[in-house]
Design an enzyme around this catalytic site. Structure first.
Site, PDB file in Angstrom:
ATOM      1  N   HIS A  61       0.840  -1.199   0.000  1.00  0.00           N
ATOM      2  CA  HIS A  61       0.000   0.000   0.000  1.00  0.00           C
ATOM      3  C   HIS A  61       0.874   1.247   0.000  1.00  0.00           C
ATOM      4  O   HIS A  61       1.825   1.338   0.763  1.00  0.00           O
ATOM      5  CB  HIS A  61      -0.891  -0.007   1.245  1.00  0.00           C
ATOM      6  CG  HIS A  61      -2.077   0.878   1.137  1.00  0.00           C
ATOM      7  ND1 HIS A  61      -1.999   2.244   1.236  1.00  0.00           N
ATOM      8  CD2 HIS A  61      -3.380   0.599   0.937  1.00  0.00           C
ATOM      9  CE1 HIS A  61      -3.203   2.759   1.109  1.00  0.00           C
ATOM     10  NE2 HIS A  61      -4.059   1.781   0.918  1.00  0.00           N
ATOM     11  N   PRO A  62       0.570   2.228  -0.846  1.00  0.00           N
ATOM     12  CA  PRO A  62       1.365   3.463  -0.832  1.00  0.00           C
ATOM     13  C   PRO A  62       1.161   4.229   0.466  1.00  0.00           C
ATOM     14  O   PRO A  62       0.077   4.213   1.044  1.00  0.00           O
ATOM     15  CB  PRO A  62       0.831   4.255  -2.028  1.00  0.00           C
ATOM     16  CG  PRO A  62      -0.504   3.669  -2.332  1.00  0.00           C
ATOM     17  CD  PRO A  62      -0.501   2.257  -1.837  1.00  0.00           C
ATOM     18  N   GLU A  85      -7.600   8.163  -4.590  1.00  0.00           N
ATOM     19  CA  GLU A  85      -7.648   8.177  -3.136  1.00  0.00           C
ATOM     20  C   GLU A  85      -6.735   9.248  -2.562  1.00  0.00           C
ATOM     21  O   GLU A  85      -7.051   9.861  -1.555  1.00  0.00           O
ATOM     22  CB  GLU A  85      -7.244   6.803  -2.590  1.00  0.00           C
ATOM     23  CG  GLU A  85      -7.440   6.695  -1.095  1.00  0.00           C
ATOM     24  CD  GLU A  85      -7.118   5.331  -0.544  1.00  0.00           C
ATOM     25  OE1 GLU A  85      -7.383   5.132   0.641  1.00  0.00           O
ATOM     26  OE2 GLU A  85      -6.598   4.475  -1.270  1.00  0.00           O
ATOM     27  N   PHE A 115       0.991   3.464   8.099  1.00  0.00           N
ATOM     28  CA  PHE A 115      -0.310   4.047   8.436  1.00  0.00           C
ATOM     29  C   PHE A 115      -1.205   3.928   7.216  1.00  0.00           C
ATOM     30  O   PHE A 115      -0.838   4.321   6.113  1.00  0.00           O
ATOM     31  CB  PHE A 115      -0.099   5.522   8.812  1.00  0.00           C
ATOM     32  CG  PHE A 115      -1.346   6.348   8.849  1.00  0.00           C
ATOM     33  CD1 PHE A 115      -2.307   6.137   9.821  1.00  0.00           C
ATOM     34  CD2 PHE A 115      -1.547   7.360   7.922  1.00  0.00           C
ATOM     35  CE1 PHE A 115      -3.450   6.921   9.866  1.00  0.00           C
ATOM     36  CE2 PHE A 115      -2.680   8.147   7.960  1.00  0.00           C
ATOM     37  CZ  PHE A 115      -3.639   7.928   8.936  1.00  0.00           C
ATOM     38  N   ALA A 119      -8.367   7.443   2.356  1.00  0.00           N
ATOM     39  CA  ALA A 119      -8.017   8.837   2.098  1.00  0.00           C
ATOM     40  C   ALA A 119      -9.045   9.564   1.241  1.00  0.00           C
ATOM     41  O   ALA A 119      -9.023  10.792   1.168  1.00  0.00           O
ATOM     42  CB  ALA A 119      -6.647   8.900   1.433  1.00  0.00           C
TER      43      ALA A 119
END
Length: 134
Positions: A61-62, A85, A115, A119
């Site tokens: 995940h970015p 996102e 984290f 978004a």
């Protein structure tokens, strides 16, 4: 009548990089409705995916606000899902992005993974507030 939904493992991996999850959801198809697909996807995630699968998804995940990381991973387009996102982060002031990067590093040091937050619809400042509260 709508046609059946038959997501492939590669298309599911674009949503979630957990290979065991994507294989199980793809194997359960075709689905009669999007709600049926989502129901199975949730059930597989919460009841059949091992912790190692969750960590696999988290690792791919970015990071929130890491625009350079997104560029490296997806090129100039950021990938359709991540671009949408993280659209608010793209226009955020550099100081906010730097603070997000700092808090991302703190979060990973404390919890062992990045984290992650939905978004969509949130500004970079809102996401910064969320990570600080966690």
């Amino acid at each position: 009548m709508a046609s059946a939904l038959a997501p492939t493992q590669p298309s599911l991996l674009e949503c979630c990089a957990c290979r065991t999850w994507a294989a199980a959801v793809a194997a359960g198809g075709p689905y009669s409705t999007i709600d049926a697909l989502i129901s199975v996807a949730r059930a597989v995630w919460w009841h059949q995916t091992p912790v190692t699968g969750w960590l696999e998804a988290f690792a791919a995940h970015p990071k929130i606000g890491d625009l350079e990381g997104l560029r490296k991973k997806y090129g100039g387009t950021f990938g359709d899902l991540s671009r949408g996102e993280q659209a608010a982060a793209a226009g955020a002031p550099e100081v906010v992005l730097q603070e997000l990067a700092d808090w991302n590093a703190r979060y990973k040091a404390k919890f062992g993974h990045i984290f992650i937050v939905c978004a969509s619809g949130k500004s970079a400042a809102e996401m910064l507030g969320i990570i600080k509260r966690r």
